[in-house]
Design an enzyme around this catalytic site. Structure first.
Site, mmCIF file in Angstrom:
data_model
loop_
_atom_site.group_PDB
_atom_site.id
_atom_site.type_symbol
_atom_site.label_atom_id
_atom_site.label_comp_id
_atom_site.label_asym_id
_atom_site.label_seq_id
_atom_site.Cartn_x
_atom_site.Cartn_y
_atom_site.Cartn_z
ATOM 1 N N GLU A 183 -29.512 -3.936 16.274
ATOM 2 C CA GLU A 183 -29.779 -5.174 15.520
ATOM 3 C C GLU A 183 -31.174 -5.709 15.844
ATOM 4 O O GLU A 183 -31.340 -6.897 16.144
ATOM 5 C CB GLU A 183 -28.709 -6.229 15.831
ATOM 6 C CG GLU A 183 -27.323 -5.844 15.352
ATOM 7 C CD GLU A 183 -26.295 -6.964 15.563
ATOM 8 O OE1 GLU A 183 -26.521 -7.850 16.413
ATOM 9 O OE2 GLU A 183 -25.268 -6.951 14.873
ATOM 10 N N GLU A 263 -20.549 -2.169 12.161
ATOM 11 C CA GLU A 263 -19.723 -3.091 12.944
ATOM 12 C C GLU A 263 -18.940 -3.953 11.968
ATOM 13 O O GLU A 263 -19.448 -4.964 11.474
ATOM 14 C CB GLU A 263 -20.577 -4.016 13.835
ATOM 15 C CG GLU A 263 -21.274 -3.354 14.988
ATOM 16 C CD GLU A 263 -21.931 -4.376 15.943
ATOM 17 O OE1 GLU A 263 -21.783 -5.598 15.719
ATOM 18 O OE2 GLU A 263 -22.583 -3.931 16.893
#
Ligand code: NAG
Ligand code: NAG
Ligand code: NAG
Ligand code: NAG
Length: 652
Positions: A183, A263
């Site tokens: 991320e 995710e």
């Protein structure tokens, strides 16, 4: 020479085998048909996250098998750098850290692996997996082209990635894809040179064939700094997000190739003092069904959460540490138990692919060993000779944990009151420099607690020359956002009224070692001053033991420990640091105790460091082992900050 010729033969044979293997085993991206290809066939993964660092090794197989039996064809795991390199150049891949064994188990069970080796991993893990010793360079810019950071990353990856290489799919192993960073688009630095450097580094160690990818939040804003040429861009999002919109964002970065949610949140993370999060199964099924029907690849985060044993939990900002349990409201509980969510997801997967035949392994039995009386050992201040054998470090102003060469746990800061404080005088950390919680006593009497972002001043009284002890607890380093350079200890000066306190003695405490070696038990005398219940006591050690009952088959079994009328502290079972307990704040009340920690051959030893007040003086005081977890107690509303579920901006 005959032997030379047989070597030539052997090498030609091995070269042939290698080519044959490479020809049959491949994992690639098909940009024309928007899918992955495994051995040439179109392939879609339905995967779940499981972190080996949060499970005792003996349970790895049980958890993986349950994931396999749910119909998953892959698992995803992080590699926490700080778990494997506790100090520079000192590596640990043994026991619970035996990554190779974990990968082999997954493969033997028929699971592929999506590997996320960092270097930064977030994961609600201390400092997002980065080793605290990186902070020895005070102004280091983590997750950037900072030369010292890059040097450490290159060295670590130079050790790790060659170990990984034989486990790549094309080399005969289970690893189909490898994530670079984590991320990165959510981080302020937006340093493309850093991502380019990592790409080259990963390629140089792993070769040109392996699919490397990135993961970012499901909107253009995140993908801007998170995605880069050469790494396949994927997204992550939970049930609250619009599936179509998130995949449109991925399509913006990757016009062609497989859709991937790296995710998909089956639950959510907790913080001490905030209510336990739950994500309804119906919402999960709805989004999961939508993604699977589009042909998307999905990794469920978490499929099994596990436990932040010891000091491994991370924290978010404004400073809010995560509890010991990482149950996550996942389909498998912290103890690996099956839930309705598990079976509902399994039934949904069944509509899209064949799932393995046979029975799902049952939940492990739990046993209530009952009440265990505890006796008082001694206060931390009284045990300094056993905890800090190298003595004190002296300094005019306080030093941080890292300056003292300590990463985790507790440091005792000691000085004397420079003036008489006959009326209540503020002892304060004006710069909010208590990282993270400080237990303050004057001449051995507990007088209050300072806490980062919450309590920056308390009033104390005392005479000039009185001994001031401040035991500072590291509650876990920030793992997300711009504040991951999270120094611990007293990170700025402490004032008494208008005086800056100076002349510190600092004791780096080796509590884990002392507990493991039974040092605290050696002298039995009780030195702590009795305190009335409900008021504060100085941080004190307690001990107790219990025997596994005879005549009951299959003991020891898993259990949960709870702390009736205890407030906050750290607990060890047979020398293993189980984690933090904090029932006074919640929402976690019981701690998971895996059976492998317990012995039938000798009494089992419990050591507790209670930081605020134990129900012991006067007694009786006890802990209790139950067969039921309790991680969702009601929390004090004043401590709860408004946060939305599964929205990462709220964690900044
Ligand atoms: C989800 O996003 C798509 C594409 O942006 C949009 O067309 C649709 O209306 C959205 N759905 C909802 C329920 O907001
Ligand atoms: C400290 O004492 C002063 C007066 O003695 C009082 O005004 C102040 O509120 C007290 N502060 C705290 C944190 O108790
Ligand atoms: C508990 O401590 C006692 C005394 O030190 C020791 O003899 C015993 O082996 C310990 N129990 C376990 C399970 O390690
Ligand atoms: C906690 O969770 C249990 C099991 O899901 C549930 O029965 C109970 O009502 C919950 N308690 C609170 C206080 O939310």
């Amino acid at each position: 020479m005959g032997s030379a010729r047989s070597w030539v033969w052997l090498f030609s044979f091995l070269a042939f085998l290698h080519t044959a293997l490479a020809a049959t085993r491949s994992f690639t991206i098909d940009y024309e048909h928007d899918c992955f290809r495994k051995d040439g066939e179109a392939f879609r993964y339905i995967s779940g996250s499981i972190h080996y660092s949060r499970i005792p090794r003996v349970y790895w197989k049980d958890r993986l098998l349950k994931m396999y039996m749910a119909g998953l064809n892959a698992i995803q795991t992080y590699i926490p750098w700080n778990f494997h390199e506790p100090s520079p150049g000192q590596y640990d891949f043994s026991g619970d850290r035996d990554l190779g064994h974990f990968l082999k188990l997954a493969q033997d069970l028929g699971l592929l692996v999506i590997l996320r080796p960092g270097p930064y991993i977030c994961a609600e893990w201390d400092m997002g997996g980065l080793p605290a010793w990186l902070l020895k360079k005070k102004d280091i810019v983590l997750r950037s082209s900072d030369q010292d950071y890059i040097t450490a990353v290159d060295k670590w990856m130079g050790k790790l990635l060659p170990m990984i290489k034989p486990y790549l799919y094309q080399n005969g192993g289970p690893i189909i894809t490898v994530q670079v960073e984590n991320e990165y688009g959510s981080y302020f630095a937006c340093d493309y040179n850093y991502l380019r450097h990592l790409t080259k580094l990963f390629r140089s160690h792993l070769g040109d064939e392996v699919v490397l990818f990135t993961t970012d939040g499901g909107s253009l804003g995140y993908l801007k700094c998170g995605s880069i040429q050469g790494l396949y861009a994927t997204v992550d999002f939970g049930t609250a997000s619009n599936v179509t919109a998130c995949f449109e964002a991925q399509r913006h970065a990757e016009p062609h190739g497989p859709l991937v949610n790296s995710e998909f949140y089956t639950g959510w993370l907790d913080h001490w003092g905030e209510r336990h999060w739950m994500v309804p199964t119906a919402a999960i099924l709805k989004s999961l069904n939508e993604m699977l029907s589009m042909g998307a690849n999905v990794n469920m985060y978490m499929f099994f959460g596990g436990t932040n044993f010891g000091y491994w939990n991370g924290a978010n900002t404004p400073y809010a540490p995560q509890p010991t349990s990482y149950d996550y409201d996942a389909p498998l509980t912290e103890a690996g138990d099956l839930t309705d969510k598990y079976f509902a997801i399994r039934d949904l997967i069944k509509m899209y692919k064949e799932i393995p035949k046979g029975a799902v392994p049952p939940s492990t039995p739990k046993y209530a060993y009952g009440v265990v009386p505890m006796k008082t050992l001694r206060t931390v201040s009284d045990a300094l000779d056993l905890l800090a054998f190298s003595g004190a470090v002296k300094s005019l102003y306080p030093l941080t944990f890292i300056e003292l060469g300590q990463s985790f746990g507790f440091v005792l800061y000691r000085t004397t009151l420079p003036v008489d404080c006959l009326t209540p005088t503020p002892l304060s950390s004006p710069m909010n420099g208590v990282h993270d919680r400080a237990y303050v006593s004057v001449d051995g009497v507990a007088v209050g607690i300072l806490e980062r972002n919450k309590v920056i001043s308390i009033n104390i009284t005392g005479k000039a020359g009185s001994q001031l002890d401040i035991l500072v607890e590291n509650l876990g380093r920030v793992n997300f956002g711009k504040d991951i350079n999270d120094f611990k200890g007293l990170v700025s000066n402490v004032n008494l009224g208008s005086n800056v306190l100076t002349g510190w003695l600092m004791y780096s405490l080796s509590i884990d070692e002392a507990v493991r070696e039974g040092r605290l038990q050696k002298e039995g005398s009780v030195l702590s001053a009795p305190a009335p219940p409900s008021s504060l006591s100085p941080p004190t050690f307690y001990a107790g033991s219990f025997v596994i009952p005879d005549g009951i088959p299959d003991l020891p079994q898993d259990t949960y420990i709870q702390f009736p009328n205890w407030r906050k502290g750290q607990v060890w079972i047979n020398g293993f640091n189980l984690g933090r307990y904090w029932p006074a704040r919640g929402p976690q009340v019981t701690l998971y105790v895996p059976a492998n920690l317990l012995s039938t051959a000798a009494p089992n030893n419990i050591t507790i460091l209670e930081l605020e007040s134990a129900p012991c003086d006067p007694g009786p005081c006890a802990v209790e082992f139950t067969n039921t977890p309790f991680i969702n107690a009601t929390v004090t509303p004043t401590l709860t900050r408004p946060r939305r579920l599964q929205v990462k901006e709220d964690l900044l």
